[in-house]
Design an enzyme around this catalytic site. Structure first.
Site, PDB file in Angstrom:
ATOM      1  N   SER A 127      -3.068 -27.584  -6.284  1.00 13.08           N
ATOM      2  CA  SER A 127      -3.132 -28.828  -7.073  1.00 13.08           C
ATOM      3  C   SER A 127      -1.971 -29.765  -6.778  1.00 13.08           C
ATOM      4  CB  SER A 127      -3.102 -28.514  -8.573  1.00 13.08           C
ATOM      5  OG  SER A 127      -4.142 -27.651  -8.907  1.00 13.08           O
ATOM      6  N   GLU A 128      -2.246 -31.055  -6.948  1.00 12.68           N
ATOM      7  CA  GLU A 128      -1.214 -32.090  -6.827  1.00 12.68           C
ATOM      8  C   GLU A 128      -1.372 -33.034  -8.015  1.00 12.68           C
ATOM      9  OE1 GLU A 128      -1.419 -33.884  -2.918  1.00 12.68           O
ATOM     10  OE2 GLU A 128      -1.286 -31.934  -1.924  1.00 12.68           O
ATOM     11  N   THR A 159       2.127 -21.606 -10.676  1.00 10.01           N
ATOM     12  CA  THR A 159       2.551 -20.383 -11.359  1.00 10.01           C
ATOM     13  C   THR A 159       3.438 -19.577 -10.408  1.00 10.01           C
ATOM     14  OG1 THR A 159       0.439 -20.334 -12.519  1.00 10.01           O
ATOM     15  CG2 THR A 159       1.694 -18.277 -12.489  1.00 10.01           C
ATOM     16  N   ASP A 241     -12.569 -17.780  -6.139  1.00 13.45           N
ATOM     17  CA  ASP A 241     -13.676 -16.977  -6.700  1.00 13.45           C
ATOM     18  C   ASP A 241     -13.138 -15.651  -7.242  1.00 13.45           C
ATOM     19  OD1 ASP A 241     -15.599 -18.853  -6.061  1.00 13.45           O
ATOM     20  OD2 ASP A 241     -16.183 -17.878  -4.177  1.00 13.45           O
ATOM     21  N   GLY A 243      -9.903 -15.012  -7.815  1.00 11.93           N
ATOM     22  CA  GLY A 243      -8.879 -15.317  -8.819  1.00 11.93           C
ATOM     23  C   GLY A 243      -9.496 -15.460 -10.199  1.00 11.93           C
ATOM     24  N   ARG A 269      -4.465  -5.042 -45.393  1.00 11.32           N
ATOM     25  CA  ARG A 269      -4.203  -6.155 -46.311  1.00 11.32           C
ATOM     26  C   ARG A 269      -5.101  -6.047 -47.554  1.00 11.32           C
ATOM     27  NH1 ARG A 269      -0.726  -9.885 -48.225  1.00 11.32           N
ATOM     28  NH2 ARG A 269      -1.735 -11.873 -48.706  1.00 11.32           N
ATOM     29  N   GLU A 364      -7.048 -22.153 -12.703  1.00  5.23           N
ATOM     30  CA  GLU A 364      -7.984 -21.590 -11.694  1.00  5.23           C
ATOM     31  C   GLU A 364      -9.402 -22.128 -11.895  1.00  5.23           C
ATOM     32  OE1 GLU A 364      -7.355 -17.691 -10.227  1.00  5.23           O
ATOM     33  OE2 GLU A 364      -5.257 -17.676 -10.856  1.00  5.23           O
TER      34      GLU A 364
HETATM   35  N1  CAA Z   1     -16.242 -20.286  -1.073  1.00  8.17           N
HETATM   36  C1  CAA Z   1     -16.215 -20.763   0.217  1.00  8.17           C
HETATM   37  N2  CAA Z   1     -16.609 -22.020   0.540  1.00  8.17           N
HETATM   38  C2  CAA Z   1     -17.054 -22.810  -0.474  1.00  8.17           C
HETATM   39  C3  CAA Z   1     -17.107 -22.372  -1.821  1.00  8.17           C
HETATM   40  C4  CAA Z   1     -16.677 -21.046  -2.096  1.00  8.17           C
HETATM   41  N3  CAA Z   1     -16.696 -20.578  -3.360  1.00  8.17           N
HETATM   42  N4  CAA Z   1     -17.579 -23.380  -2.577  1.00  8.17           N
HETATM   43  C5  CAA Z   1     -17.820 -24.401  -1.751  1.00  8.17           C
HETATM   44  N5  CAA Z   1     -17.504 -24.063  -0.483  1.00  8.17           N
HETATM   45  C6  CAA Z   1     -17.614 -24.889   0.742  1.00  8.17           C
HETATM   46  C7  CAA Z   1     -18.884 -25.727   0.740  1.00  8.17           C
HETATM   47  O1  CAA Z   1     -19.959 -25.022   1.325  1.00  8.17           O
HETATM   48  C8  CAA Z   1     -18.473 -26.932   1.563  1.00  8.17           C
HETATM   49  O2  CAA Z   1     -18.510 -26.622   2.909  1.00  8.17           O
HETATM   50  P1  CAA Z   1     -19.386 -27.569   3.951  1.00  8.17           P
HETATM   51  O3  CAA Z   1     -18.874 -28.948   3.824  1.00  8.17           O
HETATM   52  O4  CAA Z   1     -19.146 -26.942   5.282  1.00  8.17           O
HETATM   53  O5  CAA Z   1     -20.800 -27.434   3.486  1.00  8.17           O
HETATM   54  C9  CAA Z   1     -16.989 -27.098   1.199  1.00  8.17           C
HETATM   55  O6  CAA Z   1     -16.537 -25.832   0.694  1.00  8.17           O
HETATM   56  C10 CAA Z   1     -16.746 -28.138   0.139  1.00  8.17           C
HETATM   57  O7  CAA Z   1     -17.567 -27.818  -0.955  1.00  8.17           O
HETATM   58  P2  CAA Z   1     -17.988 -28.877  -2.024  1.00  8.17           P
HETATM   59  O8  CAA Z   1     -18.519 -30.096  -1.354  1.00  8.17           O
HETATM   60  O9  CAA Z   1     -18.839 -28.185  -3.045  1.00  8.17           O
HETATM   61  O10 CAA Z   1     -16.568 -29.259  -2.670  1.00  8.17           O
HETATM   62  P3  CAA Z   1     -16.195 -30.163  -3.888  1.00  8.17           P
HETATM   63  O11 CAA Z   1     -15.069 -31.011  -3.469  1.00  8.17           O
HETATM   64  O12 CAA Z   1     -17.400 -30.798  -4.477  1.00  8.17           O
HETATM   65  O13 CAA Z   1     -15.561 -29.110  -4.931  1.00  8.17           O
HETATM   66  C11 CAA Z   1     -15.438 -27.621  -6.746  1.00  8.17           C
HETATM   67  C12 CAA Z   1     -16.215 -28.082  -5.525  1.00  8.17           C
HETATM   68  C13 CAA Z   1     -16.181 -26.415  -7.275  1.00  8.17           C
HETATM   69  C14 CAA Z   1     -15.365 -28.678  -7.822  1.00  8.17           C
HETATM   70  C15 CAA Z   1     -13.987 -27.223  -6.316  1.00  8.17           C
HETATM   71  O14 CAA Z   1     -13.247 -28.327  -5.909  1.00  8.17           O
HETATM   72  C16 CAA Z   1     -13.197 -26.523  -7.398  1.00  8.17           C
HETATM   73  O15 CAA Z   1     -13.390 -25.320  -7.602  1.00  8.17           O
HETATM   74  N6  CAA Z   1     -12.270 -27.250  -8.085  1.00  8.17           N
HETATM   75  C17 CAA Z   1     -11.334 -26.601  -8.989  1.00  8.17           C
HETATM   76  C18 CAA Z   1     -10.068 -26.260  -8.274  1.00  8.17           C
HETATM   77  C19 CAA Z   1      -9.299 -25.193  -8.972  1.00  8.17           C
HETATM   78  O16 CAA Z   1      -9.830 -24.185  -9.426  1.00  8.17           O
HETATM   79  N7  CAA Z   1      -7.969 -25.380  -9.043  1.00  8.17           N
HETATM   80  C20 CAA Z   1      -7.101 -24.404  -9.589  1.00  8.17           C
HETATM   81  C21 CAA Z   1      -5.855 -24.341  -8.757  1.00  8.17           C
HETATM   82  S1  CAA Z   1      -4.938 -22.835  -8.808  1.00  8.17           S
HETATM   83  C22 CAA Z   1      -4.171 -22.823 -10.318  1.00  8.17           C
HETATM   84  O17 CAA Z   1      -4.812 -22.947 -11.319  1.00  8.17           O
HETATM   85  C23 CAA Z   1      -2.692 -22.707 -10.415  1.00  8.17           C
HETATM   86  C24 CAA Z   1      -2.154 -21.385 -10.618  1.00  8.17           C
HETATM   87  O18 CAA Z   1      -1.067 -21.136 -10.152  1.00  8.17           O
HETATM   88  C25 CAA Z   1      -2.841 -20.328 -11.434  1.00  8.17           C
END
Ligand code: CAA
Length: 380
Positions: A127-128, A159, A241, A243, A269, A364
């Site tokens: 994330s940014e 984290t 996935d 995570g 209680r 996540e």
């Molecule tokens: N596994 C592998 N590839 C995948 C996938 C998966 N689960 N899901 C999609 N893809 C592929 C797609 O097939 C596509 O590939 P092609 O272009 O070759 O077909 C590519 O990835 C892009 O997919 P999308 O067009 O569906 O992507 P999108 O931009 O629409 O995003 C989304 C989909 C589900 C919204 C995704 O961006 C998402 O999960 N966003 C949330 C991000 C997130 O969870 N952030 C948390 C950060 S970590 C954190 O929380 C901090 C910490 O320290 C705990």
């Protein structure tokens, strides 16, 4: 409890982790939450028991266990301290899993092995400030210069950012081609030009650290690229996935702790000359909590099993995460309600469950993003 997904090793592991968590982690949890202190000693003890690289092959310093074992350990640790739970989860499922699956032998020997042993700690930075749910909309840029990439940018909500040794960083290596221009690197915190922001002051999980990371012309050797240039976004999403199963298990631990505390308190209680557990108003709350917790557990183990069997599990992991995190929020809120005024003060420890539960609906991937993933699977 005998259970379709469990074998004898799973039951032994649960007993072992539960005993360890109650003896070693629980006594410190409230104090370090109050003071916002990182549980360095607890994480070291968890590492000694092999909890920091549970699913990594023994050859690379891990415990070589299955995902259900990891979920069991995550639940038991998070039941007493959800902060220790997320520190463990990030190292296991966002960092070690990614390096084990996508790293070459150089990466596995030099980075995965110490991370899986827990002698080093990892973080994951996707994330940014302008790109959270819309994760591919990042600005961090890595430009190839001879045998190095030069990295510039800012990451946030990281984290373990302050206490880690190594960070997974996603950055653009080719502009103008969307997610296909994103690559994945492992970056050593000692590299010149790498610095961290102040620890964020958070509502919950207060003894895990969260901060911004800054990269100012950081030189990263080419060999620290994970996978190929342009593979980064798919590596990120496929890692998330797994995570999400970890965070669902963290939420399950919070929910189960809420139920356990509610049962205990309602039997002790006394109001109107009888324990409050004799009131149907309380009994129905306990019954709903137990039912939803059991349903969360089923979804989590279904996702874990699908992952280990190599089946598509992205949408099941999302179902497990969105459901378990919402159950954690409901159960912990009911737990505070059952405790009345005593639930609202820090001394009883249950207000921490409610504060910790909230983040499981956000990090996540928010609950809304999980529903996007589920709906896409239904409609494809
Ligand atoms: N596994 C592998 N590839 C995948 C996938 C998966 N689960 N899901 C999609 N893809 C592929 C797609 O097939 C596509 O590939 P092609 O272009 O070759 O077909 C590519 O990835 C892009 O997919 P999308 O067009 O569906 O992507 P999108 O931009 O629409 O995003 C989304 C989909 C589900 C919204 C995704 O961006 C998402 O999960 N966003 C949330 C991000 C997130 O969870 N952030 C948390 C950060 S970590 C954190 O929380 C901090 C910490 O320290 C705990």
């Amino acid at each position: 409890m005998s259970w379709i997904y469990f074998n004898e090793e799973h039951n032994m592991l649960r007993n072992m982790v539960r005993e360890f968590a109650n003896n070693e982690i629980k006594p410190l949890a409230q104090k370090i939450d109050n003071e916002g202190l990182f549980p360095t000693e607890s994480i070291k003890k968890m590492a000694d028991l092999g909890f920091m690289g549970m699913m990594v092959e023994e050859k690379w310093g891990g415990s070589g266990l299955d995902t259900i074992s990891y979920c069991i350990a995550m639940e038991e640790i998070s039941k007493v301290d959800a902060s220790a739970g997320v520190i463990m989860s990030v190292n296991n499922s966002l960092v070690c899993y990614l390096l084990n699956k996508y790293g070459n032998d150089f990466i596995k020997e030099n980075y995965l092995t110490p991370l899986a042993k827990g002698t080093k700690l990892g973080a994951f930075s996707l994330s940014e400030p302008q790109s959270g749910s819309d994760a591919s909309n990042m600005k961090t840029y890595a430009k190839l210069d001879g045998e190095d990439y030069i990295l510039n940018g800012t990451k946030n909500w990281v984290t373990n950012g302050i206490n880690c040794d190594y960070v997974i960083v996603f950055a653009i290596t080719e502009k103008g081609v969307g997610h296909k221009g994103i690559s994945c690197f492992i970056v050593d915190k000692s590299f010149n030009g790498f610095s961290t922001g102040k620890p964020e002051e958070k509502l919950g999980i207060r003894s895990s650290d969260t901060c911004e990371l800054y990269f100012d012309n950081v030189r990263i050797p080419k060999q620290n690229l994970i996978g190929k240039e342009g593979d980064g976004f798919k590596i990120a999403l496929s890692t998330l996935d797994g995570g999400r199963i970890g965070i669902a298990s963290q939420a399950l631990g919070i929910a189960q702790a809420s139920l356990d505390a509610s049962i205990k308190y309602s039997k002790e209680r006394v109001q109107f000359n009888k324990p409050i557990s004799l009131n149907q108003g309380i009994q129905f709350k306990l019954a709903d909590m137990a039912m939803e917790i059991e349903a969360s557990r089923l979804l989590i183990y279904k996702a874990a099993l699908a992952k280990d069997e190599g089946r598509d599990y992205s949408h099941i992991a999302s179902m497990a995460k969105v459901y378990a995190s919402e159950v954690a929020m409901r159960s912990s809120t009911q737990c505070v309600q059952i405790h009345g005024g005593y639930g609202y003060i820090k001394e009883t420890g249950v207000e921490r469950l409610m504060r910790d539960a909230k983040i499981t609906q956000i990090y996540e991937g928010t609950s809304e993003i999980q529903r996007v993933v589920i709906a896409r699977e239904l409609l494809k």
